[in-house]
Design a protein around this motif. Structure first.
Motif, PDB file in Angstrom:
ATOM      1  N   GLU A 155       0.823  -1.218   0.000  1.00 15.10           N
ATOM      2  CA  GLU A 155       0.000   0.000   0.000  1.00 15.10           C
ATOM      3  C   GLU A 155       0.852   1.261   0.000  1.00 15.10           C
ATOM      4  O   GLU A 155       0.341   2.356  -0.122  1.00 15.10           O
ATOM      5  N   GLN A 203       2.247   1.098  -8.432  1.00 15.41           N
ATOM      6  CA  GLN A 203       1.417   1.808  -7.455  1.00 15.41           C
ATOM      7  C   GLN A 203       2.158   2.909  -6.720  1.00 15.41           C
ATOM      8  O   GLN A 203       3.371   2.829  -6.506  1.00 15.41           O
ATOM      9  N   TYR A 208      -2.465   3.092  -2.359  1.00 15.85           N
ATOM     10  CA  TYR A 208      -3.052   2.333  -3.481  1.00 15.85           C
ATOM     11  C   TYR A 208      -3.363   3.224  -4.668  1.00 15.85           C
ATOM     12  O   TYR A 208      -4.247   2.919  -5.459  1.00 15.85           O
TER      13      TYR A 208
END
Ligand code: SF4
Length: 759
Positions: A371, A378, A382
Motif C-alpha cells: 500500500e 502503485q 493504493y
C-alpha cells in the motif's frame, strides 16, 4: 565467490543458546528491567508481544494479550528476539575493493555510501535514470516501505522499483481489486468464529499461521464445518470434515464446479447478486460446463467429494473462503482467486459478518508493503502510477514536478531479465533474499552477477548478500520503530527496544544518507520514523488505503486500527463492503474465469508434480530462522515428501538420500515417505539456500497479469541416489490415470481420517 571469513561467520553455525550471548539460565540475568510492547517480526498475523530488555539487550519475550493473538505466540515468535544480539549479525559495511571476485572487506559508512553514489551517478549519466533499480521487501515497516518507493522515484528518478510481495500474495491482491474494487481482506480474523462453514483453499494455516488457528477453533466449537483443498493432508486438513486432495494447480476447476452445483441446487443468493453485483450471467454460463466428473479427471478429487463440498458450503448460512499461496503461487493465480470471489459473491457472503473471502497474507507487512508505493505500478495509498490525478497528488506531497514522476517499471520477476540483458546496471536489494526466493535461481545468480554494483541491505549475510559488491548492515525490527499492517488490514505499532547493533542503521536512515549525497536532502530529510509516518499519512490521504486519520497513540489505544481512516475522529474500518464495494458504482464484479493447466505438466521424463511451501519452523527464505537454534534444530535441512505408493517402485524408504530433477536442474535431499500427500505429487519446503534451495528446480513461468511465479507446480522426477540407472528414463512411472486416483488414496468420502462428513 570469495568470502573473507574474518568479516563474518559461516552461516548456520551459530544456533546454540550460549552463542547468542546468553549464559546458562539463571534467574538474575534473565530478569528484565523493561518490557517493551511490540509485535512479532515474522508472519502476517503480527502477534502482540513484549520484549524483555536488560542492560541494553533484548533477553527474552513474553506473550501480549493483543486483540487478535490473545496472548498466543507460535514457535517462531518465541525466539524472534534472538536475532537482536545474534553473533551472525552484520555490524559494519562491507565492500569488494578489488572488484568482482575479491573478498568483502570492512568499510566505513562514508566509503560505502560515497562509492554507491558515485557509481550510480556515473551509470545514470551514461545510461539514464532507469539503469538503477530498487528491489525492496515487505517484512519492513510501512515507514521503510514508503521510504523505499519515494527514494526510488523521487531521489533516483527510476521507474524500476518493486518488492518481494510480488512473490507472495500479489495474485490475490489483483483479484480483490478486480472483484471488490479494494485489495484487502473484507473482515478481521476475529470475525472467523461467526462462520458456519470454513473453506481453506491452499492455506496450511496450522503451520504457517498457527496463532490464527484459535479463531478457526472457536468457529469449530460453535459447530462450523471445515473443508480443505490441498494436495497434502496438512495438519489443518487432518482436522477437517472434508479434505479435497486436489492436484496442485487445478483448484480452479473444483471451485468452478462447486459454483455450478450451487446454481443447479438453487443455492445462490439471487437478491444479493441482483442488488450488489454485476457480471453474473457470464459467470453462470462459464461454469455450466464444469461437471464433477470432469473436475475429478482434471483435479484428481473424487466427484462425490466435490458434490459434498458444494452442499456443505451451499447450506451454510455464513461461509468463509480462506486462501493463500497454494493457489496464489501460480501462473493463473489471479483467476483462481477470482473463482473464490465468484463463489462467495454467488452465496451473498461478502460484506457479511464472518462471511466472504479472506486472503491469508504471508509476510509480516505483506499488506502494508503493497500500500506504501514500493510496487512497480502503485503509489502510496493504493494510488495508480498511470492515473494523472494520482501522479499529481503524490508529486505535490513529495515536492517534485509531476513531469519527474517515473511511470510504471518492471515487476520484481521481470527485473531479473533486465539485469541479465544489461538494461538494469545496478540494484539495491533490501530485506529480500532473491537467491533463495526466486524460481530458477541459477538464472537469478547470472543476472545478479552482471550488476555492478549489486548492493544488499540486510542484517544477516544472506545467500544474495554473498554475491553483493557492497553489503550494508541494517537494524533488526526491534532496533527501530514504525508500523506494520497485518493480514487483516490492522495497523499495529512496532516499538524500539534497543539501539542498533554495532554500526548497523535502520534502512530509512541509509536512504537518507544516500539522498543527501545525491543532493536531494530537500525532499528526503527525515530525522525519525515518525517523520516518515507523518509524510505517509499525507501521501495516503484520499487513497483507497487511507491512513491519514491514524496516529501512533490511537493505534496503541485501540489495539490496532484498520484503514480506511480518513480523519482523526474516524474509528477505522475493520469490515469492508458492508454497504458498498470499492468500485465507483458500489457493486462487486463477477469475473468469468476458465481453468488453465499449470505452465508445465508432468510427462514421461518428469512424471511427478513438484510443489513447494513452508513449515512451521521457518520463515520465508530462512535467512533469519535458519540461525535460530531451536527452529533450526527442528528443521535443519530440506526434505521431499513422497507417498508410499510412489516410493515403493523405486524402492525409496524414509530418510533415503534421493535426487529430484526438473527441466532446470537437480538437487539431493532426504526422502520422507508419508501417506499424507497425493501419490503423483512431491513436496519440498523452500526455506533453504545454495545446494539445498528448491528454487533451483521451480518453474519461472509467471501469471500474465501480476507476474507471480508458479512455485506450486512444476514437473519433476525422483530417484534413489544409489539406485541403478535404467535405460529410457527413471525406470518407473506413477499411474496417474485420474480414474484411478480415488482408489489410490487410503481414504474414502466420509473417512478422511477425521470426523464423519455431515451430510
Ligand atoms: Fe510471529 Fe506469525 Fe508466529 Fe504470530 S503466528 S508469533 S506473528 S510467526
Amino acid at each position: 565467490m570469495s568470502v573473507n571469513k574474518d568479516v563474518f561467520q559461516q552461516r548456520n553455525t551459530n544456533t546454540d543458546f550460549q552463542s547468542h550471548g546468553l549464559k546458562d539460565w539463571d534467574a538474575h540475568s534473565r530478569t528484565p528491567e523493561t518490557l517493551i510492547p511490540t509485535h512479532c517480526s515474522f508472519c502476517g498475523v503480527q502477534c502482540g508481544m513484549y520484549l524483555k530488555v536488560r542492560q541494553g539487550q533484548v533477553i527474552g519475550v513474553e506473550p501480549r494479550n493483543y486483540a487478535h493473538n490473545r496472548g498466543s505466540l507460535c514457535p517462531k515468535g518465541v525466539v524472534a528476539y534472538q536475532q537482536a544480539n545474534h553473533p551472525d549479525r552484520l555490524r559494519y559495511p562491507l565492500i569488494r575493493r578489488g572488484g568482482k571476485g575479491s573478498p568483502l572487506e570492512r568499510a566505513t559508512w562514508d566509503e560505502a555510501l560515497d562509492y554507491i553514489v558515485s557509481r550510480w551517478q556515473d551509470l545514470q549519466g551514461q545510461y539514464g535514470k532507469d539503469a538503477i533499480a530498487i528491489y525492496s521487501g515487505s517484512s519492513m515497516t510501512n515507514e521503510k516501505c514508503y521510504a523505499m518507493g519515494k527514494f526510488a522515484r523521487a531521489v533516483l528518478g527510476t521507474r524500476h522499483v518493486d518488492y518481494n510481495g510480488r512473490l507472495c500474495m500479489s495474485s490475490a491482491a489483483v483479484a480483490y481489486a478486480k472483484a471488490f474494487g479494494i485489495d484487502r481482506s473484507p473482515i478481521p480474523m476475529t470475525d472467523i468464529p461467526n462462520a458456519d462453514c470454513l473453506v481453506a483453499v491452499g492455506v496450511n494455516m496450522s503451520e504457517c499461521f498457527p496463532v490464527m488457528m484459535q479463531w478457526v477453533w472457536r468457529a469449530r466449537d460453535r459447530g462450523a464445518s471445515l473443508i480443505v483443498l490441498d494436495p497434502r493432508e496438512t495438519p489443518l486438513a487432518r482436522t477437517a470434515d472434508l479434505w479435497l486432495p486436489v492436484r496442485s494447480g487445478t483448484d480452479m476447476v473444483v471451485l468452478n464446479t462447486m459454483l455450478n452445483l450451487l446454481i443447479q441446487d438453487g443455492m445462490i443468493d439471487e437478491e444479493y447478486i441482483r442488488e450488489r453485483t454485476v457480471g453474473w450471467e457470464q459467470v453462470r454460463e462459464t461454469v455450466a460446463k464444469y461437471t464433477p466428473e470432469e473436475a475429478q479427471r482434471i483435479s484428481g478429487v473424487p466427484a462425490e467429494r466435490i458434490i459434498t463440498a458444494a452442499r456443505m458450503y451451499g447450506r451454510a448460512a455464513t461461509s468463509l473462503i480462506m486462501h493463500a499461496r497454494g493457489i496464489e503461487h501460480s501462473s493463473h493465480g489471479v483467476n483462481t482467486c477470482l473463482a473464490c470471489t465468484n463463489l462467495a459473491l454467488a452465496r451473498g457472503q461478502v460484506g457479511k459478518l464472518g462471511g466472504g473471502t479472506m486472503m491469508v497474507t504471508g509476510q509480516g507487512n505483506g499488506q502494508g508493503g503493497r500500500e506504501m508505493g514500493q510496487k512497480a505500478n502503485q503509489l502510496p495509498g493504493y494510488r495508480h502510477i498511470d492515473v494523472d490525478e494520482d501522479r499529481r497528488f503524490i508529486a505535490q506531497v513529495w515536492g517534485i514536478p509531476v513531469e519527474e514522476m517515473p511511470w510504471e517499471g518492471a515487476a520484481a520477476t521481470e527485473m531479473i531479465h533486465l539485469m541479465a540483458k544489461g538494461d538494469i546496471k545496478s540494484c539495491m536489494i533490501a530485506c529480500s533474499n532473491l537467491m533463495v526466493s526466486l524460481p530458477d535461481n541459477q538464472t537469478v545468480r547470472r543476472a545478479l552477477q552482471q550488476l555492478d554494483p549489486l548492493i544488499v541491505v540486510d542484517f544477516f549475510m544472506s545467500e544474495t548478500a554473498e554475491l553483493a559488491d557492497v553489503v550494508l548492515p541494517a537494524a533488526v525490527w526491534c532496533e527501530d520503530e514504525g508500523t506494520t499492517t497485518n493480514l487483516e488490514g490492522r495497523v499495529v505499532k512496532i516499538n524500539k527496544a534497543v539501539e542498533p547493533l554495532g554500526e548497523s542503521k535502520a534502512d530509512w536512515e541509509i536512504l537518507v544518507e544516500l539522498a543527501k549525497r545525491m543532493g536531494k536532502e530537500r525532499i528526503f530529510s527525515y530525522r525519525s520514523a515518525r517523520d516518515i509516518w507523518n509524510d505517509l499519512r499525507k501521501a495516503t490521504k484520499g487513497g483507497a488505503a487511507d491512513y491519514s486519520g491514524m496516529s501512533w497513540e490511537k493505534i496503541d489505544e485501540e489495539q490496532g486500527m484498520f484503514w480506511p481512516c480518513p480523519d482523526e475522529g474516524h474509528p477505522g474500518t475493520p469490515r469492508l463492503f458492508t454497504e458498498r464495494f470499492g468500485h465507483p458504482d458500489g457493486k462487486a464484479r463477477f469475473i468469468a474465469v476458465e481453468y488453465q493447466p499449470p505452465a508445465e505438466e508432468p510427462g514421461e521424463d518428469f512424471p511427478f508434480r513438484l510443489t513447494t511451501g513452508r513449515v512451521v519452523y521457518h520463515y520465508l527464505s530462512g535467512n533469519q530462522t535458519r540461525r535460530l537454534g531451536f527452529l533450526n534444530a527442528q528443521a535443519p535441512e530440506p526434505w521431499v515428501e513422497i507417498h508410499p505408493q510412489a516410493a515403493a517402485k523405486p524402492g525409496i524408504q524414509n530418510h533415503d538420500r534421493v535426487r529430484i530433477t526438473s527441466p532446470r536442474g537437480s538437487m539431493e535431499l532426504q526422502a520422507l515417505v508419508v501417506p499424507t500427500i497425493r501419490p503423483d505429487t512431491l513436496f519440498v519446503p523452500y526455506h533453504y539456500g545454495h545446494a539445498e534451495a528448491i528454487n533451483q528446480l521451480t518453474n519461472p513461468a509467471v501469471d500474465p497479469t501480476v507476474k507471480i511465479p508458479e512455485y506450486k507446480a512444476c514437473a519433476a522426477r525422483i530417484e534413489r541416489i544409489d539406485a541403478p540407472e535404467k535405460e529410457g528414463g527413471t525406470g518407473y512411472t506413477v499411474n496417474y490415470n485420474p480414474e484411478n486416483m480415488p482408489a489410490m488414496f487410503p481414504y474414502a468420502v466420509g473417512e478422511t481420517g477425521n470426523k464423519k462428513i455431515k451430510e
